[in-house]
Design an enzyme around this catalytic site. Structure first.
Site: not given
Ligand code: NAP
Length: 495
Positions: A176, A229-230, A234, A251, A285, A386
């Site tokens: 997904k 993701g966030s 997470g 992550e 990130c 962040e």
């Molecule tokens: P996000 O809002 O947490 O979304 C990440 C993924 O999770 C998306 O596919 C999202 O779908 C899905 N998602 C959202 N809510 C969910 C739920 N309740 N259950 C299951 N899946 C769900 O994060 P983002 O805004 O896309 O990405 C930015 C974040 O990622 C930042 O915090 C960044 O630091 C982190 N990040 C970390 C790394 C690492 O390796 N440490 C690398 C890159 C990014 P939708 O898109 O449909 O909402």
């Protein structure tokens, strides 16, 4: 031009969602441009995707690992063949500049070639037995059906960190992608199809976190959730997986910092900080969002940093004159604006930027001014949370010890860096900085796939992607004892 509608990929077929609905994917540099329409999937689609992955499991795990690796090498070749058009599509839907989207695809190519080789390695151990005529070894087994959930900031690189190791290890996958970048994900999946991956081994379902992500995590046939993701999302993933007794690797966010000591070569330090803070519009990130500068050089450093940051050109990432692209969407832009207001209210000194950027053609996109805050203290929210945008906080320190304390005073622990010409200070920093990654005389960004990637504290849950450590996520260990004595030998039991 007619807007194309893209489908889900389930059991080797491209299919529409049973919801009958789609959502729009738009260009963040020009919000009027709809790039494509994607399936607004639901639990029904998801169930079909998981069922297909379960059905394909047996055949895929029985295919010898070197053969699985060969299919993945073809994925690497196709990524290389389509690199330029993948990068262009990625810039259109995500906004980062072409050089960076090329880098995103290149990272997937590197990861694919490196990890596909595990098909002929996937090392286990042989160890001595405490008994004669007995042989002991460990072998790696697939986990089963894996859910891969990914963010939008690295639309192909991050999926590659999950799909390639999961597949080479013999797992099947339901993928997904983020709803802001489904086109890159779609094109990546098309490449697996072209490379000859058997039907059902990789399934692709687009849709929201709540309608697709949550039921995916909760599905009883999913054995492992690999999430990037966030930290807030997470944490929800972790709760659900723990409750359902599933494995999960997370992550998550970062609040990365660069230390600039009084003996640092300031020109490369300024370049490293600008690249770390404003590359990918601060949406990495590993982005540098804090720089901690020694008191003796802070004036000189700020003056050079200010001058250099003012040269950055905002615009459409497809143009080679652009240094900084847009933010991903309006919600993210409002979040960044909100943090700039918080910074001013908290008493930090706004040196540059702090506002939405609306000049010329940028009016049609989600642009934000590169922003510098000085006189930031470690407990301010802009130094702790962040922001995920082009906002850099400058803090002052009097010693390396204090600088390390400031870096470590964070709920996150992904990446850190230090600029110094003193080898003793460099090694002290490596020892004391509580982050999964530390750079010496380099920015907070620039990971390479042959090394583990991940962080401590709120950034992760102890796993590391990439490198050989990815195998720890995507395999189960089996310990094997072969007794060739011809009789009954009892370990630990004295006769
Ligand atoms: P996000 O809002 O947490 O979304 C990440 C993924 O999770 C998306 O596919 C999202 O779908 C899905 N998602 C959202 N809510 C969910 C739920 N309740 N259950 C299951 N899946 C769900 O994060 P983002 O805004 O896309 O990405 C930015 C974040 O990622 C930042 O915090 C960044 O630091 C982190 N990040 C970390 C790394 C690492 O390796 N440490 C690398 C890159 C990014 P939708 O898109 O449909 O909402």
């Amino acid at each position: 031009m007619a807007i194309k509608t893209y489908k889900n990929y389930i059991d080797g077929k491209w299919v529409v969602s049973s919801s009958g609905e789609t959502f729009d994917n738009i260009n963040p540099a020009n919000k009027k441009e709809i790039i494509g329409r994607f399936q607004k999937s639901n639990a029904d689609d998801l169930n079909k995707a998981v069922k297909s992955a379960v059905k394909a499991q047996e055949g895929w795990r029985n295919l010898p690992a070197p053969k699985r690796g060969e299919i993945l090498f073809r994925v690497g070749e196709l990524l290389t063949k389509y690199k330029e058009s993948l990068a262009e599509d990625m810039t259109r839907e995500m906004g980062k500049v072409l050089n960076e989207t090329r880098g995103d695809v290149q990272e997937a190519i590197d990861l694919t070639y490196y990890t596909a080789g595990e098909g002929r390695r996937m090392l286990g151990e042989t160890v001595p037995s405490e008994l004669n005529n007995k042989f002991c070894m460990t072998v790696r087994m697939p986990v089963g059906v894996v859910a891969a959930i990914t963010p939008w900031n690295f639309p192909i690189a991050i999926p590659s960190w999950k799909l390639i190791p999961a597949l080479v290890c013999g797992n099947t996958v339901v993928f997904k992608p983020a709803s802001d970048t489904p086109l890159s994900a779609y094109r990546f999946v098309k490449i697996f199809e072209e490379a000859g991956l058997p039907p059902g081994v990789l399934n692709f379902v687009t849709g929201s976190g709540s309608e697709v992500g949550e039921p995916l995590i909760e599905h009883h046939s999913i054995k492992l959730v690999s999430f990037t993701g966030s930290t807030d999302t997470g944490a929800q993933v972790a709760h659900k997986c723990a409750w359902n007794m599933k494995q999960y690797s997370l992550e998550m966010g970062g609040k990365n910092a660069i230390i600039v000591m009084d003996d640092a070569d300031l020109d490369p330090a300024v370049e490293g900080v600008v690249w770390g803070a404003f590359g990918t519009t601060g949406q990495r990130c590993t982005a540098c969002s804090r720089v901690i500068v020694h008191k003796k050089v802070i004036k000189k450093f700020i003056s050079r940093l200010l001058k250099r940051t003012k040269t950055l050109r905002l615009g459409d990432g497809l143009k080679n004159t652009t240094d900084v692209g847009p933010l991903i969407n309006e919600e993210q832009r409002q979040k960044v604006l909100g943090y700039c207001k918080v910074g001013v209210e908290e008493g930090a000194k706004l040196l540059l930027g702090g506002n939405i950027y609306n000049k010329g053609k940028c009016r049609s996109g989600f642009f934000f001014e590169p922003t510098l805050f000085a006189e930031v203290s470690p407990k301010m929210r802009i130094a702790q949370e962040e922001i995920f945008g082009p906002v850099l906080s400058i803090l002052e320190c009097k010693s390396l010890e204090r600088a390390v304390e400031i870096v470590n005073d964070s709920r996150f622990g992904l990446s850190s860096a230090i600029y110094t010409r003193d080898v003793n200070r460099a090694f002290k920093a490596i020892e004391k900085l509580d982050t999964g990654i530390t750079y010496i005389n380099s920015s907070t960004i620039g990971a390479e796939v042959q090394l583990p990637f991940g962080g401590t504290k709120g950034t992760g849950n102890g796993h590391r992607e990439a490198g050989t450590t990815a195998l720890e996520i995507f395999t189960e260990w089996k310990s094997v004892f072969v007794d060739y004595s011809g009789g009954l030998q009892k370990a630990q039991i004295e006769d």
